[in-house]
Design an enzyme around this catalytic site. Structure first.
Site, PDB file in Angstrom:
ATOM      1  N   ASP A 213       1.097 -21.125  90.444  1.00  0.00           N
ATOM      2  CA  ASP A 213       1.339 -20.219  89.306  1.00  0.00           C
ATOM      3  C   ASP A 213       1.343 -18.842  89.822  1.00  0.00           C
ATOM      4  O   ASP A 213       0.217 -18.431  90.149  1.00  0.00           O
ATOM      5  CB  ASP A 213       1.440 -20.452  88.029  1.00  0.00           C
ATOM      6  CG  ASP A 213       1.976 -19.509  87.170  1.00  0.00           C
ATOM      7  OD1 ASP A 213       3.165 -19.709  86.852  1.00  0.00           O
ATOM      8  OD2 ASP A 213       1.130 -18.656  86.486  1.00  0.00           O
ATOM      9  N   GLU A 249       4.153 -20.122  93.979  1.00  0.00           N
ATOM     10  CA  GLU A 249       5.256 -19.617  93.243  1.00  0.00           C
ATOM     11  C   GLU A 249       5.314 -18.156  93.681  1.00  0.00           C
ATOM     12  O   GLU A 249       4.526 -17.241  93.170  1.00  0.00           O
ATOM     13  CB  GLU A 249       5.100 -19.572  91.939  1.00  0.00           C
ATOM     14  CG  GLU A 249       6.518 -19.155  91.279  1.00  0.00           C
ATOM     15  CD  GLU A 249       6.405 -18.196  90.136  1.00  0.00           C
ATOM     16  OE1 GLU A 249       7.114 -17.816  89.343  1.00  0.00           O
ATOM     17  OE2 GLU A 249       5.031 -17.948  89.811  1.00  0.00           O
TER      18      GLU A 249
END
Ligand code: QV4
Ligand code: CA
Length: 513
Positions: A213, A249
């Site tokens: 993330d 990401e």
């Protein structure tokens, strides 16, 4: 070991972080967004293994904040409180059981890891966390890790607000707070060690890799320092020395200081241009046409295919978060969505991720969904509802289960069947009717124009009668859908009405009657 085997081993070892470590011939992963661990385990055993899915991206497994205003938003899971394996999806025992059971049927688990930050600065203090672990956001005190104020970036951030204010200033993006989330000092060996410990705990449980993330908000060098401490995957299911799959990401739509390419050394990277552009083309916005998809991929200035993780929509952009825009196609636009997913799964570019969502009550005011925060289907005590199954194999209780839609599930199999075969036999009508094949193993035709399609095309396939896997599928020597007849010269005629429920036909050699 001979020289060739040794070279193959070294090569495989070096490139391990780019491979999802799925079983051979399994080419796609599915994001079971916000599913409970018990439901993921059952889905691996009863559905995913049998339908050729390679693995599952799960929601963050670590302990997160619990918020009541708004009430239990899905995004509370992106606000870590500790690295205990305890979340809205289940406890540690359920987590370990899920990973074991999925691996036992050959389906991999990839954990979404939130390691750039802890909870928001105004997260308060107390035990409002998934396992009632005490923390104090204002004092930056997370005793269960433990992290204290020394472990956060405050000193390094130079903006007035302490938040990221300008995405063209690399230092801000990486050292300041993303929407007030307490930014970890990842350059500190202590912090690196705590995160590596968390990831190694997940590896010990049997996960095959990580969706990292907010990677844009971390320095690649710090990430390397963390990932270099990772163990090899569990030899119960993976061969000795296999490194975890890593996909990061990074939202790079072009025009910002931070580029996806800066992360290629660590692992794959999400290609957000793919999602935004495909939605625009399939919607026929901005003068785009399906015919332009002829050179889809690197030809559209996307990253190299072997570095890309691609998707039609993700849990953020399907609801207007992170690079969300009106062009993004989702289950809410189901007809065009199926067209986009079928194109993605038929086309060789990138490693494909299928989205599996929950429904929420959208409430648009001036084009913005005021309910974009709504969490998964849940009871009034906040616990997530089970994924129930209807007699027709669709899901109940508010779970959409796009991955179970016949058209999507059968295209996941199509991709497995055509794996490694070259893109070819492209045809288009200069507008929105297209067709292409994958070597001698598969062919797809799509009519996204407002008039009928009626053409005879070279498919590259061996002669025979094929079952269209969009309208049905082959079951033994029976076809539950439309049939396509490929002549001795490889040609077949395709008639697709523009008003068809699904305006496309797809055939492959495993669906030959
Ligand atoms: C708000 C204000 C702040 C303010 C603060 C004060 O925006 O300016 O300082 O209140 O308290 C939630 C709220 C957000 C709130 C924040 C902190 O939505 O309004 O700040 O919490 O309390 C998800 C959601 C976010 C959510 C976050 C944490 O999308 O809305 O923030 O979780 O709960 C960029 C990044 C990219 C990111 C994308 C969304 O480059 O990395 O934005 N995508 C990933 C995840 C995403 C997640 C995060 C990163 C954060 O995919 O789901 O954000 O972990 O493009
Ligand atoms: Ca950071």
């Amino acid at each position: 070991m001979n020289v060739v085997a040794l070279l193959a081993f070294l090569y495989g070892g070096c490139l391990a972080q780019y491979s999802p470590q799925t079983l051979p011939g399994r080419t796609s992963i599915v994001h079971l967004f916000e599913w409970r661990w018990v439901d993921v385990a059952a889905e691996c055993e009863h559905y995913l293994a049998a339908h050729g899915f390679g693995g599952v991206q799960i929601s963050p497994p670590n302990e997160h904040i619990v918020l009541n205003n708004p009430w239990r938003p899905w995004w509370e899971r992106y606000q870590p409180i500790s690295y205990k394996l305890c979340s809205r999806s289940g406890n540690e025992e359920e987590f370990r059981d899920m990973v074991t059971r999925c691996n036992n049927v050959g389906v991999r688990i990839y954990a979404d890891v939130v390691i750039n930050h802890m909870c928001g600065a105004s997260g308060g203090s107390g035990t409002h966390s998934a396992c009632r672990t005490y923390f104090n956001a204002g004092a930056e005190d997370f005793p269960a890790v433990p992290y204290s104020s020394w472990d956060f970036n405050d000193g390094r951030c130079k903006t007035k607000s302490g938040n990221i204010e300008n995405y063209n200033d690399i230092n801000q993006v990486r050292d300041c707070r993303l929407v007030s989330l307490l930014d970890l000092a990842l350059e500190k060996e202590y912090v690196q060690g705590k995160i590596a410990g968390y990831l190694n705990k997940l590896i010990d449980a049997g996960v095959a890799g990580f969706r990292v993330d907010a990677s844009k908000h971390m320095w690649p060098g710090d990430m390397e320092a963390i990932f270099s401490q990772l163990k090899s995957l569990d030899t119960r299911w993976f061969s000795n020395g296999t490194k975890p799959f890593i996909y990061q990401e990074v939202i790079d739509l072009g025009g910002e200081a931070i580029k996806s390419a800066q992360y290629f050394g660590i692992g794959r990277v999400t290609e957000f241009k793919y999602s935004a552009k495909l939605g625009t083309v399939v919607r026929k916005w901005s003068g785009e046409k399906m015919a332009y998809l002829r050179n889809w991929g690197e030809g559209w200035a996307f990253m190299p295919s072997d570095r890309a993780l691609v998707f039609v929509d993700n849990h953020d952009n399907q609801r207007g978060h992170g690079a969300g825009g009106a062009s993004i196609l989702t289950f809410w636009d189901s007809r065009l969505y199926k067209v986009a997913v079928a194109f993605m799964l038929a086309h060789p570019y990138g490693l494909t991720r299928v989205m599996s969502s929950f429904r929420w009550n959208r409430y648009f005011v001036n084009g913005k969904d005021l309910n974009d925060w709504m969490g998964p289907p849940s009871y009034s005590n906040g616990s997530t509802k089970a994924v129930t199954l209807n007699p027709d194999t669709t899901c109940g209780n508010g779970w959409v289960c796009e991955h179970r839609w016949r058209q999507i599930r059968n295209m996941v199999i199509f991709r497995n069947v055509v794996d490694g075969q070259p893109f070819g036999n492209w045809w288009d009508n200069g507008s929105n009717q297209i067709a292409f094949g994958r070597g001698t193993t598969g062919f797809i035709a799509i009519n996204n124009d407002d008039w009928n399609m009626d053409v005879t095309l070279q498919t590259g396939l061996p002669a025979g009668t094929y079952c269209d896997v969009i309208s049905g599928q082959r079951e033994g020597d029976r076809c539950t859908g439309l049939r396509v007849i490929v002549a001795a010269d490889g040609r077949a005629s395709f008639q697709i009405s523009n008003t068809a429920e699904d305006p496309m036909l797809a055939i492959h050699v495993d669906a030959k009657l």
